[in-house]
Scaffold this motif. Structure first.
Motif, PDB file in Angstrom:
ATOM      1  N   TRP A  67       0.823  -1.213   0.000  1.00  0.00           N
ATOM      2  CA  TRP A  67       0.000   0.000   0.000  1.00  0.00           C
ATOM      3  C   TRP A  67       0.851   1.255   0.000  1.00  0.00           C
ATOM      4  CZ3 TRP A  67       0.530   3.681   3.694  1.00  0.00           C
ATOM      5  CH2 TRP A  67       1.195   3.321   4.860  1.00  0.00           C
ATOM      6  N   ARG A 121       1.534   1.938  -3.513  1.00  0.00           N
ATOM      7  CA  ARG A 121       0.352   2.205  -4.337  1.00  0.00           C
ATOM      8  C   ARG A 121      -0.286   3.540  -4.019  1.00  0.00           C
ATOM      9  NH1 ARG A 121      -3.463  -1.107  -2.682  1.00  0.00           N
ATOM     10  NH2 ARG A 121      -2.285  -2.388  -1.231  1.00  0.00           N
ATOM     11  N   LEU A 122       0.041   4.122  -2.881  1.00  0.00           N
ATOM     12  CA  LEU A 122      -0.586   5.371  -2.463  1.00  0.00           C
ATOM     13  C   LEU A 122      -0.154   6.511  -3.369  1.00  0.00           C
ATOM     14  CD1 LEU A 122      -2.429   6.439  -0.208  1.00  0.00           C
ATOM     15  CD2 LEU A 122      -0.368   7.118   1.013  1.00  0.00           C
TER      16      LEU A 122
END
Length: 308
Positions: free
Chosen positions: A100, A103-104
């Protein structure tokens, strides 16, 4: 090549012929009609063979049912080992999982979301959070502090060290608080450069808006200067009609909302009325008979339609 290696690559005859046993096991694990045609086999070792069957289930294009069978040494009975669904060479696979933190993207956070930072984040570095302690070279030693506490014992209600004392101006804590460094972690030089590159890419001199601007932001009256080292290259836009309102912009950025780009002329004002108070114009109370637009007839009775 050893004999054991040769035997392991050659499929066992009885295990290779157990296609029906493998299909039955695959249909029990899946569902009837989902298991397709036999797609080959492979030898896993001595008397261990894996049969492959096509998978007709939707969403599993290119996948195969793998059924492994085996038999014991000198035994003629083939037994079932395991049934699994495995991707084939041309299988449709999900994309590789990405953490994550990678991906942020900017703008993904919403109200109530928390974004934890790594303890070893390169964008941050430790700040100053310690208490105001004297430097090792300070003239006030521990013996002097004890002496002062003993002399003031009769004048104060408690120990001097327990009394609330505001940090004096010029102390380490006061200077750190004034510079904005009295925090657990502050922005590192790497984090500063990364932010500057990001702002320069969004609102810098190479953007189409800046290329068509009449003048850079460094000469704009709506630019709010920043403190510290960032003030040498960036500022804050305070023009509500500009595309970068409330954003950090480069001093070389520009837009059509520049304060000195086009100064609007003042609207024309009508001339003040001229009143001549030295002259009097007479206005009769009763107008003359020949002042109208209709001529006066000598005999009103001779008029065709009459006149009033």
């Amino acid at each position: 090549m050893s004999a054991a290696t040769t035997r392991s690559r050659t499929p066992d005859r009885l295990c290779a012929e157990a296609v029906d046993l493998a299909r039955t096991a695959a249909e029990e694990a899946a569902a009837p009609g989902v298991v397709g045609e036999h797609a080959g086999l492979v030898s896993e070792g001595d008397r261990v063979v894996t049969h492959f069957f096509e998978c007709k289930e939707l969403g599993y294009r290119g996948w195969r049912w793998a059924v492994t069978v085996a038999r014991a040494s000198r035994a003629k009975l083939v037994t079932l080992d395991e049934v699994v669904l495995l991707p084939g060479p041309d299988a449709l696979l999900a994309p590789e999982w990405v953490p994550w933190s990678e991906r942020l993207r900017p703008g993904d956070m919403g109200p109530g979301d928390l974004l934890p930072t790594d303890a070893e984040d390169l964008r941050l570095e430790p700040g100053y959070t310690g208490e105001d302690e004297p430097l090792p070279s300070a003239p006030v030693s521990e013996e002097m502090a004890e002496l002062v506490e003993a002399e003031d014992a009769e004048l104060t209600e408690g120990a001097v060290s327990n009394l609330p004392v505001a940090p004096t101006r010029g102390s380490i804590a006061a200077v750190a608080e004034e510079l904005g460094m009295r925090r657990a972690r502050v922005l590192s030089r790497y984090g500063l450069h990364v932010a500057a590159d990001r702002w320069e890419e969004s609102f810098g001199a190479k953007t189409p808006m800046a290329q068509a601007a009449p003048a850079p932001c460094v000469s704009c009256g709506f630019l709010v200067p920043l403190g510290g080292s960032l003030g040498q290259a960036f500022g804050l836009c305070a023009n509500e009609f500009a595309p970068a309102d409330g954003r950090v912009v480069s001093l070389s950025y520009g837009c059509g909302g520049h304060s000195e780009a086009a100064v609007m002329p003042k609207p024309p004002q009508p001339a003040p009325p001229v009143i001549d108070e030295t002259r009097v114009d007479p206005f009769p109370l009763r107008p003359a008979s020949d002042s109208g637009s209709v001529p006066v007839l000598a005999d009103e009775d001779t008029a065709e339609l009459g006149h009033s």
